[in-house]
Design a protein around this motif. Structure first.
Motif, PDB file in Angstrom:
ATOM      1  N   ALA A 100       0.806  -1.213   0.000  1.00 51.08           N
ATOM      2  CA  ALA A 100       0.000   0.000   0.000  1.00 51.08           C
ATOM      3  C   ALA A 100       0.838   1.261   0.000  1.00 51.08           C
ATOM      4  CB  ALA A 100      -0.917   0.017   1.218  1.00 51.08           C
ATOM      5  N   TYR A 101       0.161   2.370  -0.307  1.00 47.98           N
ATOM      6  CA  TYR A 101       0.702   3.724  -0.225  1.00 47.98           C
ATOM      7  C   TYR A 101       1.248   3.968   1.175  1.00 47.98           C
ATOM      8  CZ  TYR A 101       0.434   8.881  -0.519  1.00 47.98           C
ATOM      9  OH  TYR A 101       0.701  10.226  -0.514  1.00 47.98           O
ATOM     10  N   GLY A 102       2.423   4.562   1.269  1.00 49.78           N
ATOM     11  CA  GLY A 102       3.113   4.694   2.533  1.00 49.78           C
ATOM     12  C   GLY A 102       2.474   5.620   3.539  1.00 49.78           C
ATOM     13  N   ASP A 103       1.614   6.548   3.108  1.00 53.92           N
ATOM     14  CA  ASP A 103       1.091   7.538   4.051  1.00 53.92           C
ATOM     15  C   ASP A 103       0.135   6.946   5.077  1.00 53.92           C
ATOM     16  OD1 ASP A 103       2.629   9.448   2.870  1.00 53.92           O
ATOM     17  OD2 ASP A 103       1.007  10.887   2.574  1.00 53.92           O
ATOM     18  N   TYR A 104      -0.476   5.791   4.800  1.00 57.59           N
ATOM     19  CA  TYR A 104      -1.292   5.145   5.839  1.00 57.59           C
ATOM     20  C   TYR A 104      -0.410   4.818   7.046  1.00 57.59           C
ATOM     21  CZ  TYR A 104      -4.040   4.013   1.583  1.00 57.59           C
ATOM     22  OH  TYR A 104      -4.714   4.059   0.389  1.00 57.59           O
ATOM     23  N   ALA A 105       0.742   4.211   6.773  1.00 57.94           N
ATOM     24  CA  ALA A 105       1.667   3.851   7.856  1.00 57.94           C
ATOM     25  C   ALA A 105       2.328   5.088   8.463  1.00 57.94           C
ATOM     26  CB  ALA A 105       2.721   2.882   7.339  1.00 57.94           C
ATOM     27  N   HIS A 106       2.661   6.080   7.630  1.00 59.06           N
ATOM     28  CA  HIS A 106       3.281   7.300   8.148  1.00 59.06           C
ATOM     29  C   HIS A 106       2.353   7.991   9.143  1.00 59.06           C
ATOM     30  CE1 HIS A 106       5.678   7.486   4.139  1.00 59.06           C
ATOM     31  NE2 HIS A 106       6.315   6.781   5.041  1.00 59.06           N
ATOM     32  N   ALA A 107       1.071   8.080   8.802  1.00 58.91           N
ATOM     33  CA  ALA A 107       0.115   8.740   9.695  1.00 58.91           C
ATOM     34  C   ALA A 107      -0.060   7.945  10.979  1.00 58.91           C
ATOM     35  CB  ALA A 107      -1.229   8.900   8.980  1.00 58.91           C
ATOM     36  N   ALA A 108      -0.111   6.627  10.863  1.00 65.05           N
ATOM     37  CA  ALA A 108      -0.243   5.789  12.060  1.00 65.05           C
ATOM     38  C   ALA A 108       0.946   5.985  12.989  1.00 65.05           C
ATOM     39  CB  ALA A 108      -0.371   4.318  11.653  1.00 65.05           C
ATOM     40  N   GLN A 109       2.148   6.047  12.422  1.00 64.32           N
ATOM     41  CA  GLN A 109       3.334   6.250  13.235  1.00 64.32           C
ATOM     42  C   GLN A 109       3.314   7.627  13.896  1.00 64.32           C
ATOM     43  OE1 GLN A 109       7.364   6.976  11.484  1.00 64.32           O
ATOM     44  NE2 GLN A 109       7.890   5.035  12.473  1.00 64.32           N
ATOM     45  N   ALA A 110       2.919   8.638  13.129  1.00 60.23           N
ATOM     46  CA  ALA A 110       2.913  10.002  13.660  1.00 60.23           C
ATOM     47  C   ALA A 110       1.959  10.153  14.840  1.00 60.23           C
ATOM     48  CB  ALA A 110       2.551  10.990  12.553  1.00 60.23           C
ATOM     49  N   TRP A 111       0.854   9.421  14.801  1.00 64.81           N
ATOM     50  CA  TRP A 111      -0.163   9.574  15.833  1.00 64.81           C
ATOM     51  C   TRP A 111      -0.188   8.411  16.830  1.00 64.81           C
ATOM     52  CZ3 TRP A 111      -2.344  13.942  17.069  1.00 64.81           C
ATOM     53  CH2 TRP A 111      -2.336  14.968  16.110  1.00 64.81           C
ATOM     54  N   GLY A 112       0.800   7.525  16.738  1.00 65.93           N
ATOM     55  CA  GLY A 112       0.952   6.494  17.757  1.00 65.93           C
ATOM     56  C   GLY A 112      -0.046   5.369  17.686  1.00 65.93           C
ATOM     57  N   LEU A 113      -0.572   5.077  16.513  1.00 60.57           N
ATOM     58  CA  LEU A 113      -1.479   3.946  16.372  1.00 60.57           C
ATOM     59  C   LEU A 113      -0.668   2.671  16.140  1.00 60.57           C
ATOM     60  CD1 LEU A 113      -3.544   6.266  16.015  1.00 60.57           C
ATOM     61  CD2 LEU A 113      -4.739   4.812  14.375  1.00 60.57           C
ATOM     62  N   ARG A 114      -1.082   1.597  16.765  1.00 62.29           N
ATOM     63  CA  ARG A 114      -0.404   0.313  16.642  1.00 62.29           C
ATOM     64  C   ARG A 114      -1.006  -0.460  15.469  1.00 62.29           C
ATOM     65  NH1 ARG A 114      -1.825  -4.531  18.999  1.00 62.29           N
ATOM     66  NH2 ARG A 114      -3.328  -3.405  20.321  1.00 62.29           N
ATOM     67  N   VAL A 115      -0.124  -0.942  14.593  1.00 63.45           N
ATOM     68  CA  VAL A 115      -0.587  -1.689  13.422  1.00 63.45           C
ATOM     69  C   VAL A 115      -0.903  -3.122  13.822  1.00 63.45           C
ATOM     70  CG1 VAL A 115       0.019  -2.508  11.116  1.00 63.45           C
ATOM     71  CG2 VAL A 115       0.778  -0.247  11.877  1.00 63.45           C
TER      72      VAL A 115
END
Length: 346
Positions: A100-115
């Motif tokens: 997938a497009y990297g910004d899904y993971a970038h946003a999760a990392q920025a806001w502290g969401l656990r994948v």
């Protein structure tokens, strides 16, 4: 925290490639009507901060209530704002497509969401259909989406379907029916279909009954989240002449795709199936993909190394017109195998 690298196609430190296969922008573009609208936009004035006319046009075009329209500076901006909103609600898990497009993971990392691995275990679930980089249907979907409306109403999961490439679908059919689409967030960024990726503007259609969530997400946006040029492009998107142009472009893209696939297969490449005017492909055995991309970039041709999508050894190629395809073929045939085998240097 190790920051995830931001890797994108398109222009880079060397400027704009002469033949850019690295993006998914419509190679038939720019759409003349949309381009004219952007060029004629009045940049001397602020847009209406409520975007009243634009919301109405988009709502009428998609047959929904205007209260379900969320405007965004771009798809990426919407991804980050949605992630922030989910975190604000006290949620902390997210699921991502496998490739997938990297910004899904970038946003999760920025806001502290656990994948988390399963979309059924996520507070926020991202999907993209057709997907990028593969250009295929998404799966698996959360279990609640397969049930009836009552089952769907019992979930508080936020499921966002990135529909960036839906207007560029060349084959196949969506995996979600209309009733299912009304239960999810649908994110649209028409600049790709219009061949105007430099104009940043997007919008989402909220699920039925989610007007309060739209208001909350609106409150998280800055004033004038869209400039005059973005407004003009989205207004043009809703016009019949623009949609007619898009349909005509899809006919051209189908023909170009067939020839581009045949070209690569004739050179010993393995091409993965896709429903879109972009696809992933693997060069002949032993070819080092980063070295190949570097060699081609030096010749004015850019491919997208798919390693950042989780597909090492593959590239993603957007479909380009015959002249660009011939340039690619000439460059590939001119490269000595010794220059692009694993471990080789230039």
């Amino acid at each position: 925290m190790n920051k995830l690298p931001r890797i994108h196609g398109g222009p880079d430190g060397q400027g704009a490639p002469l033949h850019d296969f690295s993006t998914n922008s419509n190679a038939c573009g720019p759409c003349p009507l949309a381009l004219a609208a952007v060029q004629q936009a009045d940049a001397t004035r602020y847009p209406d901060p409520g975007y009243t006319d634009l919301r109405r046009r988009l709502a009428d075009f998609y047959g929904v209530d205007a209260g379900r329209i969320l405007l965004a500076g771009s798809a990426s901006e919407c991804i980050f704002r949605t992630t922030a909103w989910v975190r604000q609600q006290g949620d902390n898990t997210v699921s991502l497509p496998a490739h997938a497009y990297g910004d899904y993971a970038h946003a999760a990392q920025a806001w502290g969401l656990r994948v988390v691995a399963s979309p059924d275990d996520a507070d926020l679930a991202w999907a993209c259909e057709p997907s990028s980089p593969l250009g295929q249907n998404h799966g698996p979907w959360p279990a609640w989406l397969q049930g009836d409306a009552a089952h769907a109403a019992s979930t508080d999961q936020v499921l966002v379907v990135d529909c960036a490439y839906a207007p560029l679908r060349l084959d196949g059919a969506p995996s979600l029916g209309n009733a299912q689409r009304q239960r999810v967030w649908q994110l649209f960024s028409p600049n790709k279909a219009l061949g105007l990726t430099g104009v940043r503007a997007a919008f989402a259609i909220a699920p039925l009954g989610a007007e309060a969530a739209v208001a909350q997400l609106d409150a998280l946006a800055p004033s004038w989240v869209l400039g005059a040029h973005g407004v003009a492009m989205l207004q043009a998107w809703t016009q019949a002449a623009t949609q007619d142009w898009l349909l005509t472009s899809l006919h051209s893209l189908r023909g170009w795709k067939a020839s581009q696939v045949a070209l690569l297969q004739g050179l010993g490449w393995t091409v993965l199936p896709s429903d879109t005017p972009y696809f992933c492909a693997r060069p002949p055995q032993g070819v080092d993909v980063p070295a190949l991309c570097e060699a081609l970039r030096a010749r004015g041709i850019k491919l997208r190394d798919a390693a950042s999508f989780g597909l090492p050894g593959h590239v993603r190629l957007g479909v380009l017109p015959p002249a660009a395809q011939q340039a690619l073929a000439d460059a590939l045939q001119s490269l000595s195998p010794s220059k692009v085998v694993e471990g080789a240097c230039f």
